[in-house]
Design an enzyme around this catalytic site. Structure first.
Site, PDB file in Angstrom:
ATOM      1  N   GLU A 175      -0.856  33.391  48.629  1.00 11.02           N
ATOM      2  CA  GLU A 175      -1.719  34.615  48.480  1.00 11.02           C
ATOM      3  C   GLU A 175      -1.101  35.859  48.991  1.00 11.02           C
ATOM      4  O   GLU A 175      -0.645  35.857  49.784  1.00 11.02           O
ATOM      5  CB  GLU A 175      -3.075  34.651  48.458  1.00 11.02           C
ATOM      6  CG  GLU A 175      -3.409  33.916  49.816  1.00 11.02           C
ATOM      7  CD  GLU A 175      -3.034  34.467  51.137  1.00 11.02           C
ATOM      8  OE1 GLU A 175      -3.098  35.874  50.976  1.00 11.02           O
ATOM      9  OE2 GLU A 175      -2.519  34.086  51.999  1.00 11.02           O
ATOM     10  N   GLU A 318       0.759  33.953  52.073  1.00 14.77           N
ATOM     11  CA  GLU A 318       1.675  33.879  51.216  1.00 14.77           C
ATOM     12  C   GLU A 318       1.919  32.512  50.766  1.00 14.77           C
ATOM     13  O   GLU A 318       2.874  32.393  49.734  1.00 14.77           O
ATOM     14  CB  GLU A 318       2.995  34.596  51.668  1.00 14.77           C
ATOM     15  CG  GLU A 318       3.008  36.178  51.935  1.00 14.77           C
ATOM     16  CD  GLU A 318       4.158  36.784  52.500  1.00 14.77           C
ATOM     17  OE1 GLU A 318       5.345  35.869  52.228  1.00 14.77           O
ATOM     18  OE2 GLU A 318       4.413  38.050  52.951  1.00 14.77           O
TER      19      GLU A 318
END
Length: 349
Positions: A175, A318
């Protein structure tokens, strides 16, 4: 809602018979029993997920969901919101943490704009599935409607399903979203039935009010919105994030298609808790990658009933932890495929 319901209905228990056979084989490989530790349990889990003794992991992808958050208005972070936009572009270029680590195992990075405030250029290599330009401010009301929360889940399902149809047989979740440790902690507080003070961390950088202000914002958002702790979609809608819903959808789709999915750190773990609250059998399809440095990570892992395989003092997000875990999962497959049993090599034990 039709897609979400159809996906839920496809999720089954792991193949216990195959897991029993896999465990028997692992225990008879030419090594001392249990000597390869977690590699052995991963191999057995993969057999249960895929229904195959020798699971193949030859096409990998990490789906990175990007979105902004209305709660940014409350000053919970020192980072400018434009960072979400800038880093989403960089993730698509493969130059951030997740991309550089993913190169080790040749994993594809799939970057999705599910709710970035700024407009992503059409030629940026980002899949545009924007539901809205960031959530609403959960400190003043629901982050999104229930319909928007379901749509976020379904975007995740659609993206993951497309990758699986293209041959991907190992997924990871990641994310990007400035302020997203705030809604993640709010969700975790509701599901763990604990005060935000116990689990709130610094995230990527605290605002001027410091940790105490961030805790107050989370505590007040829960009090204002009163999310139902037994309804994952309600929690997601009231104090969640679009990227959190998107990742939960990826996990639901992976389980529905008998594909293992690797969970990253805190925010990904919270997404996993949302997915599991919608369909508990999802937990069996998850592999947790690393123990995040965020304070809520331990509680999130406990609620999932999963022990992260790595302790690397990481908290980037991430999908970086998932990328780091991919080679270990490949090693578990190689063990199963390439190591013979004592019987196969004619050795007596």
């Amino acid at each position: 809602m039709n897609l979400l319901q159809q996906t839920i209905e496809k999720i089954t228990n792991l193949d216990q018979d195959m897991m029993t056979k896999a465990r028997q084989r692992v225990d008879s490989l030419i090594k001392p029993p249990k000597s390869l530790g977690k590699l052995e349990s991963i191999a057995v889990q993969l057999s249960g997920i895929t229904g195959e003794m020798f699971s193949s992991i030859d096409k990998k992808a990490i789906i990175v969901m990007a979105a902004d958050h209305g709660v940014y208005e409350e000053g919970v972070t020192s980072n400018p919101q434009i960072v979400t936009f800038a880093q989403t572009l960089n993730i698509a270029k493969g130059i951030t943490g997740v991309g550089t680590i993913a190169k080790v195992s040749g994993a594809k990075i799939v970057t999705v704009d599910i709710g970035v405030k700024e407009e992503i250029p059409g030629d940026a290599g980002v899949i545009i599935r924007k539901i809205k330009k960031g959530t609403d401010n959960m400190a003043k009301g629901p982050a999104m409607t229930r319909e928007e929360a379901i749509k976020a889940l379904e975007v995740g399902i659609e993206i993951a399903t497309a990758e699986i149809q293209n041959g991907v047989n190992l997924l990871g979740t990641g994310e990007m979203g400035i302020s997203n440790t705030t809604p993640s902690t709010a969700i975790l507080s509701v599901l763990a039935n604990c005060d935000p003070k116990e689990i709130t961390g610094r995230g990527a950088g605290l605002g001027q009010g410091g940790l105490a202000h961030k805790i107050d914002v989370i505590r007040n958002a829960i009090a204002i919105n009163q999310p139902n702790p037994t309804d994952g979609i309600d929690i997601l809608a009231k104090v969640g994030g679009l990227e959190i819903g998107g990742m939960a959808g990826v996990m639901l789709a992976a389980a529905a298609n008998h594909v293992p999915v690797v969970v990253d750190g805190l925010i990904s773990s919270v997404s996993a808790l949302i997915a599991a609250s919608i369909e508990p059998k999802v937990k069996d399809y998850l592999i947790t990658s690393h123990a995040t440095e965020e304070p809520g990570g331990i509680i999130a892992s406990e609620l999932l009933g999963k022990e992260p395989m790595l302790k690397m003092d990481m908290c980037l997000g991430e999908g970086s932890g998932a990328a780091l875990a991919f080679p270990i999962i490949e090693a578990a497959c190689s063990m199963m495929i390439n190591m013979p049993t004592f019987e196969e090599v004619g050795m007596e034990i």
